[in-house]
Write a protein that holds these residues in place. Structure first.
Motif, short mmCIF file in Angstrom:
data_model
loop_
_atom_site.label_atom_id
_atom_site.label_comp_id
_atom_site.label_asym_id
_atom_site.label_seq_id
_atom_site.Cartn_x
_atom_site.Cartn_y
_atom_site.Cartn_z
N ARG A 189 0.84 -1.19 0.00
CA ARG A 189 0.00 0.00 0.00
C ARG A 189 0.88 1.24 0.00
NH1 ARG A 189 -4.53 0.33 4.39
NH2 ARG A 189 -5.36 1.81 2.92
N GLU A 190 0.44 2.24 -0.75
CA GLU A 190 1.18 3.50 -0.79
C GLU A 190 1.05 4.22 0.55
OE1 GLU A 190 3.01 4.42 -3.34
OE2 GLU A 190 2.43 2.60 -4.40
N CYS B 198 -8.30 -3.38 -3.91
CA CYS B 198 -8.65 -2.58 -2.72
C CYS B 198 -8.51 -3.45 -1.48
CB CYS B 198 -10.07 -2.04 -2.86
SG CYS B 198 -10.55 -0.97 -1.49
N LEU B 199 -7.32 -3.50 -0.93
CA LEU B 199 -7.04 -4.38 0.21
C LEU B 199 -7.88 -4.04 1.45
CD1 LEU B 199 -3.15 -4.61 -0.10
CD2 LEU B 199 -4.84 -6.32 -0.78
N PHE C 71 -13.42 -9.93 5.16
CA PHE C 71 -13.01 -11.17 5.84
C PHE C 71 -13.19 -11.04 7.35
CE2 PHE C 71 -9.32 -14.07 7.12
CZ PHE C 71 -10.12 -15.21 7.09
N MET C 72 -12.76 -9.93 7.92
CA MET C 72 -12.86 -9.75 9.37
C MET C 72 -14.31 -9.69 9.84
SD MET C 72 -9.75 -9.89 10.29
CE MET C 72 -9.89 -9.42 12.01
N SER C 73 -15.22 -9.21 8.99
CA SER C 73 -16.62 -9.12 9.38
C SER C 73 -17.26 -10.49 9.57
CB SER C 73 -17.41 -8.33 8.34
OG SER C 73 -17.58 -9.08 7.15
N LEU D 13 -10.12 4.44 3.91
CA LEU D 13 -8.88 5.22 3.99
C LEU D 13 -8.20 5.01 5.35
CD1 LEU D 13 -6.90 7.44 3.09
CD2 LEU D 13 -8.58 9.13 3.84
N LYS D 14 -9.00 4.89 6.39
CA LYS D 14 -8.45 4.80 7.74
C LYS D 14 -8.24 3.36 8.21
CE LYS D 14 -10.89 9.09 8.89
NZ LYS D 14 -12.00 9.69 9.67
N THR D 15 -8.65 2.38 7.39
CA THR D 15 -8.51 0.98 7.78
C THR D 15 -7.05 0.55 7.79
OG1 THR D 15 -10.69 0.42 6.89
CG2 THR D 15 -9.15 -1.41 7.23
N VAL D 16 -6.59 0.03 8.91
CA VAL D 16 -5.24 -0.52 9.00
C VAL D 16 -5.30 -1.99 8.57
CG1 VAL D 16 -3.29 -1.03 10.51
CG2 VAL D 16 -4.64 1.07 10.86
N VAL D 17 -4.64 -2.32 7.48
CA VAL D 17 -4.70 -3.66 6.92
C VAL D 17 -3.60 -4.53 7.53
CG1 VAL D 17 -4.53 -5.05 4.83
CG2 VAL D 17 -5.68 -2.82 4.77
#
Length: 443
Positions: free
Chosen positions: A18-19, A217-218, A225-227, A50-54
């Motif tokens: 991710r950038e 779109c990771l 998946f987490m849901s 945008l704020k999701t930490v993958v």
């Protein structure tokens, strides 16, 4: 915890790049609570992405279970597959019943782009540049323009430009620090969900068995998946003592958080035109997905095996340079096979034995990527008692699951409330500290 050794399928190493998002996150902070509703109403819940930490570890684990023939993830007694409906709900963006993105237009229409980005045609044209094999707008340029609009208080213009930036960097990443024409074209159409799902399947399918970089779109794949995984209980409690692979291998069909409890899906897109499944066109290529495998995720009965005849033909190929195929897909999307709940059946997320037996036979052919683990939680009885009618047994299972889901949701709400309380306390201490410093300076 004991494992059961058995032959295993080969695993691959995937890369999730991710950038850096610092500058975009700073821009996103301008969308304060009083402006958030307006932004979400127009562009969906894309700020959350945008704020999701993958975390790459869950995704690395998930991809080892990919089933290339069925376009899904096959676990020991259940299958998971992202759907249009789930992606739509996670993003809060409806799926338009119209032809989605098929390809980048041959000619660039600067007037259309300028209107979508709330900029002048001259400004767009002067900054339109090539980057590798694509064309578009540099990230640096759009960041500067959006920041200027925010400082002027032109919030409607700023929102459009911020959304376009998120499309180019988060939803449809292509080249580093660049918003390409494909992302801008999808943004102008306002129907991103089919393309997002296409990019997800295409990225996973094209790298299956090879490993390497997964470019899609990771954050959305991660959130999906987490849901579905347990939000409390032994699965969460063992995160410091068991590896992700061990925790996932300990889950059974009974443990998954089927989405019927969090979404109200009345209509499901099951097919398109002459295709018995759903053909999807992404920014890199085409692929189909099979909604029949995902009915249980949406809460509908899966009491029989998904017949191979319903899984239908593949439209997968490496490039999008076949105009005949694109025309076929575009025509198919003008005739959607949508089924409502009354056709699909009652909401009932308990799998029947014939379905789980079918999945287990599928596993025998595919093999699992890791050793099986004993279930982390107590499982329901496998055989119905002779004295209990089948319908009563089903209802009892459903009620037990509803109560467990309600307990998990309550625990999550409690956790969020405690986090909010700590955050407010921290803010209060900062304000009190500033007041004390100001008072000392005035003495």
């Amino acid at each position: 915890m004991a494992t059961v050794p058995e032959p295993k399928r080969k695993t691959c190493i995937y890369v999730f790049h991710r950038e850096p998002l610092t500058s975009l996150i700073e821009l996103g902070s301008f969308v304060t609570d009083d402006r958030l509703r307006s932004f979400v109403g127009q562009y969906g819940d894309i700020l959350t992405l945008l704020k999701t930490v993958v975390d790459p570890v869950p995704l690395q684990t998930l991809l080892q279970f990919y089933d290339p023939e069925l376009r899904c993830f096959t676990f020991q007694d259940y299958q998971l597959a992202p759907t249009l409906e789930e992606y739509s709900i996670l993003m809060n963006v409806p799926v338009q019943h119209q032809t989605p993105f098929l390809d980048v237009p041959k000619e660039v229409d600067f007037r259309l782009i300028a209107r979508a980005l709330r900029m002048s045609v001259k400004e767009v044209g002067e900054n339109w540049k090539p980057c590798g094999e694509v064309v578009g707008l540099p990230l640096k340029f759009l960041l500067r323009v959006a920041r200027d609009e925010a400082e002027r208080g032109n919030w409607e213009v700023f929102h459009a430009q911020l959304a376009a930036l998120i499309y180019g960097i988060i939803l449809f990443p292509s080249m580093p620090n660049f918003i390409d024409y494909a992302a801008i074209s999808i943004f102008t159409r306002g129907n991103p969900v089919p393309t997002l799902l296409a990019d997800t399947y295409y990225a996973i399918h094209s790298r299956h068995g090879k490993g390497g970089a997964i470019r899609c779109c990771l954050p959305l794949l991660f959130r999906w998946f987490m849901s579905l995984l347990p939000a409390s209980g032994p699965f969460v409690d063992t995160q410091s003592t068991l590896k992700w692979t061990q925790r996932v291998m300990s889950l059974t069909s009974y443990d998954i958080r089927w989405q019927s409890y969090r979404m109200d899906v009345k209509d499901v897109i099951m097919s398109c035109g002459a295709f018995q499944n759903v053909p999807l066109v992404g920014t890199k290529g085409c692929i189909n997905y099979n909604p029949v495998l995902s009915l249980r995720q949406l809460g509908f009965v899966m009491s029989r095996r998904p017949l191979e005849a319903e899984i239908a033909e593949s439209v997968y190929f490496e490039k999008k340079d076949d105009p005949v195929r694109l025309e076929q897909i575009g025509k198919a999307w003008r005739s959607l096979g949508v089924r409502d709940g009354s056709v699909l059946g009652k909401k009932f997320a308990i799998a029947m034995t014939d379905y789980t037996d079918w999945v287990k036979k599928r596993v025998e052919a595919l093999l699992l990527p890791y050793d099986r683990m004993e279930p982390l939680r107590e499982q329901p009885p496998l055989v119905l008692a002779d004295s209990v009618p089948a319908e009563h047994y089903k209802q009892a299972l459903m009620e037990s699951r509803r109560l467990r889901e309600k307990e998990q949701d309550t625990q999550m709400e409690l956790y969020k409330a405690k986090a909010d309380k700590l955050h407010l306390a921290h803010q209060l201490r900062e304000v009190q500290g500033e007041d004390a410093s100001r008072a000392r300076r005035n003495v």
